[in-house]
Design an enzyme around this catalytic site. Structure first.
Site, mmCIF file in Angstrom:
data_model
loop_
_atom_site.group_PDB
_atom_site.id
_atom_site.type_symbol
_atom_site.label_atom_id
_atom_site.label_comp_id
_atom_site.label_asym_id
_atom_site.label_seq_id
_atom_site.Cartn_x
_atom_site.Cartn_y
_atom_site.Cartn_z
ATOM 1 N N HIS A 292 5.022 -11.310 -16.663
ATOM 2 C CA HIS A 292 6.280 -12.070 -16.388
ATOM 3 C C HIS A 292 7.027 -12.087 -17.861
ATOM 4 O O HIS A 292 6.466 -12.913 -18.762
ATOM 5 C CB HIS A 292 5.866 -13.695 -15.900
ATOM 6 C CG HIS A 292 5.772 -13.764 -14.457
ATOM 7 N ND1 HIS A 292 6.625 -13.609 -13.353
ATOM 8 C CD2 HIS A 292 4.494 -13.423 -13.871
ATOM 9 C CE1 HIS A 292 6.022 -13.635 -12.387
ATOM 10 N NE2 HIS A 292 4.681 -13.456 -12.427
ATOM 11 N N GLU B 111 9.697 -13.366 -18.584
ATOM 12 C CA GLU B 111 10.433 -14.862 -18.728
ATOM 13 C C GLU B 111 9.400 -15.937 -19.194
ATOM 14 O O GLU B 111 9.906 -17.016 -19.498
ATOM 15 C CB GLU B 111 11.075 -15.073 -17.390
ATOM 16 C CG GLU B 111 10.177 -15.877 -16.252
ATOM 17 C CD GLU B 111 9.231 -14.970 -15.602
ATOM 18 O OE1 GLU B 111 8.250 -15.458 -15.029
ATOM 19 O OE2 GLU B 111 9.294 -13.730 -15.813
ATOM 20 N N TYR C 212 -2.853 -7.319 -6.861
ATOM 21 C CA TYR C 212 -2.445 -6.023 -6.687
ATOM 22 C C TYR C 212 -1.951 -5.162 -7.901
ATOM 23 O O TYR C 212 -1.188 -5.648 -8.630
ATOM 24 C CB TYR C 212 -1.421 -5.740 -5.545
ATOM 25 C CG TYR C 212 -2.104 -6.292 -4.248
ATOM 26 C CD1 TYR C 212 -2.594 -5.319 -3.243
ATOM 27 C CD2 TYR C 212 -2.038 -7.472 -3.888
ATOM 28 C CE1 TYR C 212 -3.290 -5.815 -2.046
ATOM 29 C CE2 TYR C 212 -2.285 -8.027 -2.507
ATOM 30 C CZ TYR C 212 -2.875 -7.273 -1.556
ATOM 31 O OH TYR C 212 -3.681 -7.609 -0.704
ATOM 32 N N CYS D 6 6.351 -8.150 -11.520
ATOM 33 C CA CYS D 6 5.183 -8.436 -10.702
ATOM 34 C C CYS D 6 5.336 -7.514 -9.194
ATOM 35 O O CYS D 6 5.273 -6.612 -9.112
ATOM 36 C CB CYS D 6 5.130 -9.779 -10.460
ATOM 37 S SG CYS D 6 3.598 -10.634 -10.045
ATOM 38 N N LEU D 7 5.581 -8.452 -8.150
ATOM 39 C CA LEU D 7 5.672 -7.805 -6.969
ATOM 40 C C LEU D 7 6.809 -6.976 -6.928
ATOM 41 O O LEU D 7 6.832 -5.555 -6.239
ATOM 42 C CB LEU D 7 6.037 -8.977 -5.646
ATOM 43 C CG LEU D 7 5.921 -8.341 -4.338
ATOM 44 C CD1 LEU D 7 4.947 -7.581 -4.110
ATOM 45 C CD2 LEU D 7 6.394 -9.538 -3.356
ATOM 46 N N GLY E 120 6.579 -12.403 -6.283
ATOM 47 C CA GLY E 120 6.453 -12.930 -4.863
ATOM 48 C C GLY E 120 4.876 -12.823 -4.580
ATOM 49 O O GLY E 120 4.149 -11.988 -5.080
ATOM 50 N N ASN F 284 0.174 -12.988 -13.097
ATOM 51 C CA ASN F 284 -0.236 -13.742 -11.610
ATOM 52 C C ASN F 284 -0.200 -12.800 -10.492
ATOM 53 O O ASN F 284 0.842 -12.425 -9.940
ATOM 54 C CB ASN F 284 0.325 -14.860 -11.293
ATOM 55 C CG ASN F 284 0.115 -15.525 -9.843
ATOM 56 O OD1 ASN F 284 -0.939 -14.969 -9.422
ATOM 57 N ND2 ASN F 284 1.115 -16.247 -9.586
ATOM 58 N N GLY G 221 1.537 -12.220 -1.908
ATOM 59 C CA GLY G 221 0.908 -10.880 -1.051
ATOM 60 C C GLY G 221 0.809 -9.622 -1.184
ATOM 61 O O GLY G 221 1.256 -9.151 -2.358
ATOM 62 N N GLN H 133 5.694 -3.454 -8.241
ATOM 63 C CA GLN H 133 4.923 -2.712 -7.345
ATOM 64 C C GLN H 133 5.613 -2.148 -6.190
ATOM 65 O O GLN H 133 5.642 -1.072 -5.492
ATOM 66 C CB GLN H 133 4.011 -3.697 -6.605
ATOM 67 C CG GLN H 133 2.842 -4.523 -7.631
ATOM 68 C CD GLN H 133 2.405 -5.666 -7.154
ATOM 69 O OE1 GLN H 133 2.311 -5.919 -5.961
ATOM 70 N NE2 GLN H 133 1.377 -6.220 -8.008
ATOM 71 N N SER I 210 4.506 -17.301 -6.157
ATOM 72 C CA SER I 210 3.378 -16.055 -6.060
ATOM 73 C C SER I 210 2.051 -16.631 -5.573
ATOM 74 O O SER I 210 1.117 -16.011 -5.347
ATOM 75 C CB SER I 210 3.242 -15.257 -7.262
ATOM 76 O OG SER I 210 4.514 -14.525 -7.531
#
Length: 353
Positions: free
Chosen positions: A322, A324, A283, A238-239, A211, A280, A213, A242, A45
């Protein structure tokens, strides 16, 4: 050697050059955790970013391969106030690790001032270069980075009664480990896998990984992902969180300087329990445009941003943080447990507590 950290807002900072003598350009971000630098540097990420560590001393316990989140350093450059250069009981030093992989590293930098610039002006482009070297032209910040970190082919790990598909946008190794520790088989799929091939594995559920971006850079794949989500119990991290939100009609926006650290408090909206989380991301899902099909599961205590969602009718849940990487270390194990229960409450899954 001396080096210069130049920001696109015109500010520059000097320090000692410790890594490979090559320039690096990328989006500059900061991490507030006191430990965890091994995981941060190898977390996909962070791909292509220049990381500034806020804690004054880094490298105290060297590099242990068991803690790496991917096979290589993902960041473009490393900035710290001070690096430990003494003897280690095992492993290699942070400086050796960065030099071997061609990643520039600066120390002796006034990181408090650097971070203040980021907090005031937001994340921006930055360049690490040898002192006195002319700056290269400023490149735009890259937002579509997933192709650089996804798996090139399908890989299957472990064995068990449940078979989970991990959609790879740049997954952390510890996510795979967390799933395997719960006694299931895991197949890792590139994010571009055709639906027919995904379906041929007879999966019990899907995990959409973290991930790098902008999630909207994957907009052309979102209708396909929604089809999968509507047919498989799904967990987004996370990503992945989204992308699930986007698939059901939500929108995302970029934070000025993001959430990056191991000390972010989140509140479970159903239990009102507050726990610390590892995060982390740049967005977030916009709370103003949340569709009625999604409910808020977690909120950030500091800024009230959405940290988790659940679908009101489908077995789908998400977390922005996260699970984990529990700072406590047992927080958020329930995220994986709830995911497995959504697959089939009758199937017993071993939980490695």
């Amino acid at each position: 050697m001396r080096g210069t950290l130049s920001l696109s807002n015109g500010k520059s900072f000097t320090g000692s050059w410790k890594g490979t003598p090559s320039d690096a350009q990328g989006e500059i971000v900061f991490y507030t955790g006191m430990t965890g630098y091994e995981e941060v540097l190898t977390d996909p990420s962070y791909h292509g970013q220049i990381i500034v560590f806020s804690y004054p001393l880094m490298g105290q316990y060297g590099i242990q391969t068991a803690h790496l989140e991917s096979a290589k350093i993902q960041v473009a450059g490393i900035v710290a106030t001070e690096l430990y250069e003494g003897e280690l009981e095992k492993g290699i030093s942070l400086i050796e690790f960065a030099t071997a992989q061609g990643v520039p590293l600066m120390t002796g930098v006034d990181t408090r001032s650097v971070i203040q610039e980021i907090r005031e002006d937001g994340t921006m482009q930055a360049v690490i270069s040898l002192e006195g070297k002319p700056l290269p032209p400023w490149e735009p910040i890259q937002t579509f980075l997933v192709p650089n970190v996804t798996s090139p082919s399908i890989q299957t790990y472990g064995s068990g009664e449940l078979h989970v598909g991990l959609i790879d946008f740049g997954y952390k190794k510890s996510i795979l480990t967390a799933l395997l520790n719960r006694g299931c088989m895991v197949s890792v799929f590139p994010y571009t896998v055709p639906t027919s091939e995904l379906d041929s594995f007879n999966l019990d559920g899907l995990v959409f990984s973290n991930g790098p971006g902008d999630p909207f850079s994957l907009k052309h794949y979102i209708p396909t992902y929604r089809d999968w989500m509507e047919r498989y119990p799904s967990l987004g991290i996370c990503l992945g969180h989204q992308l699930i939100a986007l698939a059901f009609g939500a929108s995302t926006t970029k934070l000025p300087f993001g959430h990056r650290g191991a000390n972010h408090p989140v509140m479970n909206s159903k239990t009102n329990k507050v726990s610390m989380s590892s995060q982390n991301h740049s967005y977030v899902v916009e709370k103003e445009n949340l569709p009625t099909s999604l409910g808020v599961l977690y909120r950030n205590v500091n800024d009230s941003s959405i940290e988790g969602l659940y679908h009101l009718k489908l077995p789908i849940m998400t977390v922005q943080f996260h699970p984990e990487a529990s700072p406590g270390p047992a927080e958020h194990h329930e995220v994986f447990e709830q995911f497995f229960l959504s697959i089939d409450p009758e199937k017993k899954v071993y939980v490695n507590a």
